[in-house]
Design a protein around this motif. Structure first.
Motif, PDB file in Angstrom:
ATOM      1  N   PHE A  38       0.829  -1.210   0.000  1.00 15.49           N
ATOM      2  CA  PHE A  38       0.000   0.000   0.000  1.00 15.49           C
ATOM      3  C   PHE A  38       0.860   1.255   0.000  1.00 15.49           C
ATOM      4  CE2 PHE A  38      -3.693  -2.392   2.153  1.00 15.49           C
ATOM      5  CZ  PHE A  38      -4.153  -2.826   0.919  1.00 15.49           C
ATOM      6  N   VAL A  39       1.941   1.236   0.752  1.00 15.36           N
ATOM      7  CA  VAL A  39       2.840   2.392   0.786  1.00 15.36           C
ATOM      8  C   VAL A  39       3.451   2.617  -0.591  1.00 15.36           C
ATOM      9  CG1 VAL A  39       5.045   3.226   1.702  1.00 15.36           C
ATOM     10  CG2 VAL A  39       3.326   2.273   3.248  1.00 15.36           C
ATOM     11  N   GLN A  42       0.829   4.039  -2.903  1.00 14.08           N
ATOM     12  CA  GLN A  42       0.576   5.455  -2.596  1.00 14.08           C
ATOM     13  C   GLN A  42       1.721   6.337  -3.085  1.00 14.08           C
ATOM     14  OE1 GLN A  42      -2.158   6.720  -1.191  1.00 14.08           O
ATOM     15  NE2 GLN A  42      -1.401   8.808  -1.241  1.00 14.08           N
ATOM     16  N   LYS A  43       2.950   5.878  -2.850  1.00 11.37           N
ATOM     17  CA  LYS A  43       4.149   6.667  -3.188  1.00 11.37           C
ATOM     18  C   LYS A  43       4.262   6.869  -4.701  1.00 11.37           C
ATOM     19  CE  LYS A  43       8.944   5.913  -3.433  1.00 11.37           C
ATOM     20  NZ  LYS A  43       9.916   4.887  -3.315  1.00 11.37           N
ATOM     21  N   SER A  45       1.837   6.311  -6.905  1.00 12.74           N
ATOM     22  CA  SER A  45       0.508   6.487  -7.508  1.00 12.74           C
ATOM     23  C   SER A  45       0.247   5.402  -8.543  1.00 12.74           C
ATOM     24  CB  SER A  45       0.373   7.869  -8.134  1.00 12.74           C
ATOM     25  OG  SER A  45       0.489   8.866  -7.163  1.00 12.74           O
ATOM     26  N   THR A  47      -1.522   1.697  -8.931  1.00 10.59           N
ATOM     27  CA  THR A  47      -2.423   0.711  -8.313  1.00 10.59           C
ATOM     28  C   THR A  47      -1.979  -0.720  -8.569  1.00 10.59           C
ATOM     29  OG1 THR A  47      -3.862   0.808 -10.254  1.00 10.59           O
ATOM     30  CG2 THR A  47      -4.436   2.231  -8.386  1.00 10.59           C
ATOM     31  N   ALA A  50      -1.197  -2.443  -5.393  1.00 12.01           N
ATOM     32  CA  ALA A  50      -2.380  -2.875  -4.641  1.00 12.01           C
ATOM     33  C   ALA A  50      -2.966  -4.153  -5.235  1.00 12.01           C
ATOM     34  CB  ALA A  50      -3.425  -1.771  -4.625  1.00 12.01           C
ATOM     35  N   ILE A 128      -9.932   1.100  -1.681  1.00  7.82           N
ATOM     36  CA  ILE A 128      -9.026   2.194  -2.061  1.00  7.82           C
ATOM     37  C   ILE A 128      -9.187   2.504  -3.553  1.00  7.82           C
ATOM     38  CG2 ILE A 128      -6.591   2.819  -2.370  1.00  7.82           C
ATOM     39  CD1 ILE A 128      -6.040   1.222   0.216  1.00  7.82           C
ATOM     40  N   TYR A 129      -9.234   1.460  -4.345  1.00  5.83           N
ATOM     41  CA  TYR A 129      -9.377   1.632  -5.788  1.00  5.83           C
ATOM     42  C   TYR A 129     -10.696   2.326  -6.128  1.00  5.83           C
ATOM     43  CZ  TYR A 129      -9.926   0.431 -10.705  1.00  5.83           C
ATOM     44  OH  TYR A 129     -10.128   0.488 -12.059  1.00  5.83           O
ATOM     45  N   GLU A 132     -10.608   6.011  -5.203  1.00  2.00           N
ATOM     46  CA  GLU A 132      -9.840   6.790  -6.176  1.00  2.00           C
ATOM     47  C   GLU A 132     -10.667   7.068  -7.417  1.00  2.00           C
ATOM     48  OE1 GLU A 132      -6.155   4.899  -7.127  1.00  2.00           O
ATOM     49  OE2 GLU A 132      -5.346   5.135  -5.103  1.00  2.00           O
TER      50      GLU A 132
END
Length: 139
Positions: A38-39, A42-43, A45, A47, A50, A128-129, A132
């Motif tokens: 996940f980090v 996020q870092k 951008s 997916t 994930a 999360i997806y 977004e």
């Protein structure tokens, strides 16, 4: 109770404890790995990280169920040794014969101590997806 019987029960209990510890460690590794994915997602951008969750979580889910299966089999062995006549104590640690009831991999995959954790870990990246995607349309 004879000393042989007590010693045999100790051996089995030590194995049960080791399987339980392994199961706990697997859960910890899973949470650590998923958090790292996940980090990275996020870092960068991206997916794709994930999505890797859907490969790693089932593998760790199976490993955790495997250790739970072994623990349940040894608990069954423990119960048999506990009621066994002291003259029949042979120090056998073979738990493969205990494959009935809850002592199957399918039942262990559905165990209350396992499935909620892994299902949640599979739902989080989906959430999360979706967040977004929805935020792109809302803003």
């Amino acid at each position: 109770m004879s000393e042989n019987k007590l010693k045999h029960l100790e051996f089995i209990q030590n194995t049960i404890t080791r399987m339980s510890t392994n199961s706990f460690i697997i859960k910890g590794w899973t949470i650590t790995l998923i958090s790292a994915l996940f980090v990275l997602a996020q870092k960068d951008s991206n997916t794709t990280y994930a999505i890797l969750t859907y490969i790693t979580v089932p593998i760790f889910w199976y490993l955790n169920a495997f250790f739970l299966l072994q623990e349940r089999r040894y608990r069954s062995l423990y119960d048999d040794v506990r009621i066994k006549d002291e003259n029949l104590i042979d120090f056998s640690m073979d738990a493969k014969t205990y494959n009935a009831g809850e002592n199957t991999i399918k039942e262990c995959l559905k165990a209350d101590s396992i499935w909620p954790i892994y299902c949640l870990m599979l739902l989080i990246p989906l959430g999360i997806y979706l967040c977004e995607k929805l935020s792109k349309y809302c803003c």
